[in-house]
Each structure stands twice: as structure tokens, then as C-alpha cells.
Design an enzyme around this catalytic site. Structure first.
Site, PDB file in Angstrom:
ATOM      1  N   ASN A 191      -6.552  -0.376  19.027  1.00 26.48           N
ATOM      2  CA  ASN A 191      -6.821  -0.400  17.740  1.00 26.48           C
ATOM      3  C   ASN A 191      -8.301  -0.228  17.483  1.00 26.48           C
ATOM      4  OD1 ASN A 191      -4.229  -1.020  17.147  1.00 26.48           O
ATOM      5  ND2 ASN A 191      -4.664  -3.052  16.669  1.00 26.48           N
ATOM      6  N   ARG A 209       1.810   5.351  12.134  1.00 26.90           N
ATOM      7  CA  ARG A 209       1.567   5.048  10.844  1.00 26.90           C
ATOM      8  C   ARG A 209      -0.058   4.919  10.845  1.00 26.90           C
ATOM      9  NH1 ARG A 209      -0.255   1.476   8.142  1.00 26.90           N
ATOM     10  NH2 ARG A 209       0.248   1.436   5.936  1.00 26.90           N
ATOM     11  N   ARG A 253       4.177  -2.286   4.626  1.00 25.49           N
ATOM     12  CA  ARG A 253       2.620  -1.578   4.793  1.00 25.49           C
ATOM     13  C   ARG A 253       2.317  -0.705   3.703  1.00 25.49           C
ATOM     14  NH1 ARG A 253       2.179  -1.636  11.196  1.00 25.49           N
ATOM     15  NH2 ARG A 253       0.203  -2.232  10.659  1.00 25.49           N
ATOM     16  N   ILE A 311      -0.552   0.981   1.148  1.00 28.90           N
ATOM     17  CA  ILE A 311      -1.758   1.564   1.340  1.00 28.90           C
ATOM     18  C   ILE A 311      -2.675   1.459   0.082  1.00 28.90           C
ATOM     19  CG2 ILE A 311      -1.477   3.070   3.489  1.00 28.90           C
ATOM     20  CD1 ILE A 311      -1.100   5.420   1.520  1.00 28.90           C
ATOM     21  N   LEU A 345      -4.690  -0.506  -1.179  1.00 24.52           N
ATOM     22  CA  LEU A 345      -5.976  -0.848  -0.954  1.00 24.52           C
ATOM     23  C   LEU A 345      -6.924   0.392  -0.409  1.00 24.52           C
ATOM     24  CD1 LEU A 345      -5.684  -4.414   0.525  1.00 24.52           C
ATOM     25  CD2 LEU A 345      -6.120  -3.988  -1.849  1.00 24.52           C
ATOM     26  N   ILE A 397       0.777 -12.550   7.862  1.00 27.78           N
ATOM     27  CA  ILE A 397       0.308 -11.135   7.652  1.00 27.78           C
ATOM     28  C   ILE A 397       1.476 -10.303   7.403  1.00 27.78           C
ATOM     29  CG2 ILE A 397      -1.337  -9.386   8.545  1.00 27.78           C
ATOM     30  CD1 ILE A 397      -2.689 -12.108   8.245  1.00 27.78           C
TER      31      ILE A 397
HETATM   32  C1  UD1 Z   1      -4.059  -3.434  11.839  1.00 28.67           C
HETATM   33  C2  UD1 Z   1      -3.770  -3.303  12.963  1.00 28.67           C
HETATM   34  C3  UD1 Z   1      -2.467  -4.031  13.488  1.00 28.67           C
HETATM   35  C4  UD1 Z   1      -2.581  -5.544  13.011  1.00 28.67           C
HETATM   36  C5  UD1 Z   1      -2.879  -5.796  11.562  1.00 28.67           C
HETATM   37  C6  UD1 Z   1      -3.415  -7.052  11.245  1.00 28.67           C
HETATM   38  C7  UD1 Z   1      -4.658  -0.990  13.763  1.00 28.67           C
HETATM   39  C8  UD1 Z   1      -4.162   0.358  14.133  1.00 28.67           C
HETATM   40  N1  UD1 Z   1      -3.317  -2.001  13.440  1.00 28.67           N
HETATM   41  O1  UD1 Z   1      -2.976  -2.846  11.115  1.00 28.67           O
HETATM   42  O2  UD1 Z   1      -1.957  -3.917  15.026  1.00 28.67           O
HETATM   43  O3  UD1 Z   1      -1.311  -6.198  13.151  1.00 28.67           O
HETATM   44  O4  UD1 Z   1      -4.253  -4.807  11.573  1.00 28.67           O
HETATM   45  O5  UD1 Z   1      -4.237  -7.605  11.906  1.00 28.67           O
HETATM   46  O6  UD1 Z   1      -5.784  -1.469  13.692  1.00 28.67           O
HETATM   47  N2  UD1 Z   1      -1.845  -4.550   3.069  1.00 28.67           N
HETATM   48  C9  UD1 Z   1      -1.739  -4.232   1.563  1.00 28.67           C
HETATM   49  N3  UD1 Z   1      -2.373  -3.057   1.053  1.00 28.67           N
HETATM   50  C10 UD1 Z   1      -3.009  -2.186   1.856  1.00 28.67           C
HETATM   51  C11 UD1 Z   1      -3.219  -2.491   3.140  1.00 28.67           C
HETATM   52  C12 UD1 Z   1      -2.710  -3.421   3.653  1.00 28.67           C
HETATM   53  O7  UD1 Z   1      -1.243  -4.853   0.838  1.00 28.67           O
HETATM   54  O8  UD1 Z   1      -3.492  -1.173   1.255  1.00 28.67           O
HETATM   55  C13 UD1 Z   1      -1.171  -5.610   3.683  1.00 28.67           C
HETATM   56  C14 UD1 Z   1      -0.315  -5.250   4.646  1.00 28.67           C
HETATM   57  O9  UD1 Z   1       0.908  -4.977   4.061  1.00 28.67           O
HETATM   58  C15 UD1 Z   1      -0.246  -6.486   5.350  1.00 28.67           C
HETATM   59  C16 UD1 Z   1      -1.821  -6.965   5.342  1.00 28.67           C
HETATM   60  O10 UD1 Z   1      -2.325  -6.470   4.435  1.00 28.67           O
HETATM   61  O11 UD1 Z   1       0.605  -7.703   5.074  1.00 28.67           O
HETATM   62  C17 UD1 Z   1      -2.624  -6.589   6.635  1.00 28.67           C
HETATM   63  O12 UD1 Z   1      -2.514  -5.083   6.654  1.00 28.67           O
HETATM   64  P1  UD1 Z   1      -3.754  -4.441   7.508  1.00 28.67           P
HETATM   65  O13 UD1 Z   1      -5.023  -5.544   7.861  1.00 28.67           O
HETATM   66  O14 UD1 Z   1      -4.185  -3.348   6.701  1.00 28.67           O
HETATM   67  O15 UD1 Z   1      -3.183  -4.060   8.718  1.00 28.67           O
HETATM   68  P2  UD1 Z   1      -3.125  -2.722   9.590  1.00 28.67           P
HETATM   69  O16 UD1 Z   1      -4.432  -1.895   9.204  1.00 28.67           O
HETATM   70  O17 UD1 Z   1      -2.100  -1.697   8.930  1.00 28.67           O
END
Ligand code: UD1
Length: 420
Positions: free
Chosen positions: A23, A92, A121, A123, A125, A331
Site C-alpha cells: 500500500n 481498484r 468504495r 471516490i 472524496l 471501515i
Molecule cells: C486503503 C488501503 C486498504 C485499506 C483502506 C483502509 C491501499 C491501496 N488500500 O484503501 O488496504 O483497507 O485504505 O485503511 O492503500 N470512502 C468514501 N469516499 C471516498 C473514499 C473512501 O466514502 O472517496 C470510504 C470508503 O468506502 C471506506 C472508507 O472511506 O468506507 C475508507 O476508504 P479509504 O481510506 O479511501 O481506503 P482506500 O484508500 O480505498
């Protein structure tokens, strides 16, 4: 499709070394295209997700060469702003390419990544932050078409400290005019590593690791050589494997600070974990008892809370602990897919919404089970190490996204596991 065959019941012992963090590497690979000069990355693992990211880099014009665990990238000829659909669907987290391609090419086209095994998931944000930097985003027909001719630094508050959104905004902001501030930013160690990597090429980022990150845009970046941080989730996986099998193990290339929340939980369950004073400063020793104690309540949170990526692995461990444990997954909304598989192995688990109640049993029994996501798959493997008899874990391509030669690594410390 490969499978693992595991004959459980063996103690583990010896020394094992952790590889560079997946990551951390994924956003760092995106950041490589900020420069036009050669980038050398050390301690570079072979993982399906990372290979896919390398294919994306090649598809937009980078030259990539591997020498053992060293990766050399020449990004001087990046000539495309279109990120091919097939790779985005495979991985992803390639959405993090968006910020980097915008910084380099001033425009980008990428298919909407969509949901995956562990949740929806979104995007939103990421896009909110990029729009505040002045990126014009057209979302139509499942694609994001973005123009970033005039990116200007902005004061951005994230509703939630998303790891991916923080990284994407950091990447784009490195080339925006002036200063960007990201508030309520993610604090994960991988964010600090991305900052350090960008700065090693001449970027001006500070504050990563706190909830406010400041990025001053720069005009150009130079070459760099960089070693990524060790993978805290792989380190945690080995510690959990030792815990569930009542073993004694030394895990090398570990940053103890990064795994504090994991170590705290394992100590609560009766394991002794100490910094290892051998030749290697970054090592820990674990000594697990014959039978672990239940852990009253574990809730997953953003860093420095207990990581969602360790939730399934901790659950496997707790299936054989003495007493009742509770886990709340805060999460991701769909991250209990390992539960029915653990139940097939004799675990006593009930779930309701985001809560799982685990009543420890004295033994697990080998069974045929199927991995449905990366960490859930690893959780089944460590359950197999404990279970009586033979366990077959199917669909291990999920596991290979994030673990390099997991079978060989576990065999080297005494496990009876083979890839079939
Ligand atoms: C990253 C990690 C993953 C880890 C996660 C949480 C990488 C490649 N992956 O994933 O292994 O499990 O952090 O520690 O680094 N969310 C929104 N809107 C957004 C973005 C996120 O609502 O625009 C929500 C997601 O649905 C989720 C939460 O925020 O419920 C956390 O997501 P995020 O911290 O963005 O995780 P990733 O970056 O996808």
C-alpha cells in the site's frame, strides 16, 4: 486458479523477513511519473497488484526494468493520459494514478473503478479534492474525463480521512500553483512514505502523519533512489500466524510503531511481543501461549486505530481463544465474507451488521474453503495452520495480490503448506 493445501497443527519457529509495503508502493509508483528522470526503488516485492500497476505505467510510456528486488523506472517518455480500462478493473487502487497523470499531463481519462469484494468504495472524496484544485471533471458513460490546465493550490477539508483521497490530492497538488492544505487527512504510515518519496525527488510536502498535510507546488522533480517501508499488514499476518499456532517467531524488517495497535491486541490475548535485539534493529519476537485469551472488543478505525486489513486475521486467531470476543468493522460494509468459511472449519461466529461475536472453540477442523478477498483469504490460511487435518484454500489469486510466495514463506518457518 491455484489453491493452497495446508496440513495444520504444526508449530512455527525461526526467522522471517517482511517485504516492502504494497500500500506504500502503489501510490509511490503513481508518483514516479511526476519526474522525467530515472527512479530506483529497493525492496520491491512481486505481487499481483504491483505487477498490474507496472503494466499501467508501461501502457502510458514508462520503461520498467527489474533487477532482483530492485525496480528501475524511466518515466521520461510518458505520452498518454488514458489509463486502460482492463488494468483499472484488475486493481481498484489504480485510481491513485488519476492525481499523478493530472500533475504530469494536465488531463486524464480513467474508467470509474466501481465497487469490489469488500464494499462499494466510492471516490467522491477524491473528486471533491481534485475539483477544489481546479480540475474540471466530466463523469459520463462510466468514465472520468479530467482537465487540469490551471491547477491552483486550495484549502481542502476531507469529510473522512480516506487514504486514497489523501494520496490522490497530494499527487495532483505537487504540480498545482501555490500551496495546498489537506485537513482531516489520512495519517497512515503509507502517506508519510509517499510524502518522503515525493520530497526525495524535490517535492515540498510536509505534515504527513498528522491530520494536516501541506503541499507547495513545484515546477520539476529530479531522479531518486528510495526504499519503501516494510509492509505492516504482512508483519501483522506473521504475528497472527504465530499467535494462532502457539509459536515462537522472530519477524524482521518491522517498524514496531506501525504495528502498535496489532501488538496491543495480541498482548491482550496473552502473547509476549518484544523488540528483538539481534543484528537487525527493526525486528520483533513473539512468543504465543498454548491457548490464547479472548479479546473483549476490537473496533477497526483509521490509523493509528486497529486496521480493517487485520480484522479477518484477528478473527481467525480469536476463533480458538478461550472465551467470547467481539469485533466491530467500521471501515468497509462488506468485510465479513471469511466468516462462513471459518464456520465451515468449526468456528463459532455470529454476525449482525458490522458486529461479529466470536465464541472461542478448542479446535478448528480442516475443510475446503474459498478466499473471496485478499486479507480474508490470508485469514483462512492461518486458520488452516491451526486446524486439525487438511485445509484447502481455493481462489488464492486474491491472496497473491498482497503476499509474495506466502506458501514458501510459511514453509520456511515450519508450516506444512503447498500450492496445488
Ligand atoms: C486503503 C488501503 C486498504 C485499506 C483502506 C483502509 C491501499 C491501496 N488500500 O484503501 O488496504 O483497507 O485504505 O485503511 O492503500 N470512502 C468514501 N469516499 C471516498 C473514499 C473512501 O466514502 O472517496 C470510504 C470508503 O468506502 C471506506 C472508507 O472511506 O468506507 C475508507 O476508504 P479509504 O481510506 O479511501 O481506503 P482506500 O484508500 O480505498
Amino acid at each position: 486458479m491455484g489453491k493452497f493445501r495446508i496440513r495444520g497443527g504444526r508449530r512455527l519457529e525461526g526467522d522471517i523477513r517482511v517485504i516492502g509495503a504494497k500500500n506504500a508502493i502503489l501510490p509511490i509508483l503513481a508518483a514516479v511519473i511526476l519526474t522525467r528522470k530515472t527512479v530506483v526503488l529497493y525492496d520491491f516485492p512481486r505481487l499481483a497488484d504491483v505487477e498490474n500497476m507496472l503494466l499501467i505505467l508501461q501502457s502510458i510510456g514508462c520503461q520498467v526494468k527489474r533487477e532482483g528486488t530492485t525496480l528501475i523506472v524511466d518515466p521520461s517518455n510518458v505520452n498518454s493520459w488514458v489509463i486502460p480500462d482492463r488494468h483499472v478493473k484488475e486493481i481498484r487502487s489504480s485510481i491513485v494514478m488519476l492525481g499523478a497523470v493530472l500533475a504530469r499531463m494536465k488531463k486524464a481519462k480513467i474508467t470509474y473503478p466501481g465497487g469490489c469484494e469488500i464494499g462499494q468504495r466510492p471516490i467522491n472524496l477524491h473528486l471533491h479534492g481534485l475539483r477544489q484544485l481546479g480540475v474540471i471533471i466530466d463523469e459520463s458513460h462510466g468514465y472520468l474525463e479530467c482537465e487540469a490546465a490551471n491547477m491552483v493550490g486550495a484549502d481542502i477539508h476531507l469529510d473522512y480521512p480516506s487514504v486514497g483521497a489523501t494520496e490522490n490530492i497530494m499527487l495532483a497538488a505537487t504540480c498545482a500553483k501555490g500551496r495546498t492544505i489537506i485537513r482531516n487527512a489520512a495519517k497512515e504510515p503509507e502517506i508519510i512514505d509517499l510524502q518522503n518519496f515525493i520530497n526525495s525527488m524535490g517535492g515540498k510536502v510536509h505534515g504527513a502523519g498528522s491530520n494536516t498535510i501541506i503541499i507547495d507546488g513545484v515546477d520539476s522533480f529530479h531522479e531518486t533512489e528510495y526504499t519503501v517501508i516494510p509492509d505492516r499488514i504482512v508483519a501483522g499476518t506473521y504475528l497472527m500466524a504465530a499467535a494462532i499456532t502457539g509459536s515462537e517467531l522472530v519477524v524482521h524488517n518491522v517498524n514496531l510503531e506501525h504495528i502498535q495497535s496489532i501488538v496491543t491486541k495480541l498482548r491482550e490475548s496473552g502473547c509476549m511481543i518484544t523488540p528483538y535485539k539481534g543484528t537487525d534493529a527493526g525486528a520483533v519476537k513473539i512468543k504465543a501461549p498454548q491457548r490464547l485469551w479472548a479479546i473483549e472488543h476490537t473496533k477497526t478505525y483509521p490509523y493509528p486505530g486497529f486496521p480493517t486489513d487485520m480484522q479477518a486475521l484477528l478473527m481467525s486467531v480469536l476463533t480458538v481463544a478461550k472465551g467470547t470476543s467481539i469485533i466491530t468493522e467500521n471501515i468497509f460494509e462488506n468485510r465479513f465474507k471469511h466468516v462462513p468459511e471459518l464456520i465451515r472449519m468449526g468456528a463459532n461466529i455470529r454476525t449482525e451488521g458490522k458486529i461479529a461475536v466470536i465464541q472461542g472453540v478448542p479446535v478448528l477442523k480442516g475443510a475446503e474453503v474459498s478466499a473471496s478477498d485478499l486479507r480474508g483469504g490470508a485469514a483462512l490460511v492461518i486458520a488452516g495452520l491451526k486446524a486439525e487435518g487438511e485445509t484447502i484454500v481455493d481462489n488464492i489469486h486474491h491472496i497473491e495480490r498482497g503476499y509474495e510466495n506466502l506458501d514458501l514463506c510459511l514453509r520456511s518457518i515450519g508450516a506444512d503448506i503447498e500450492r496445488i
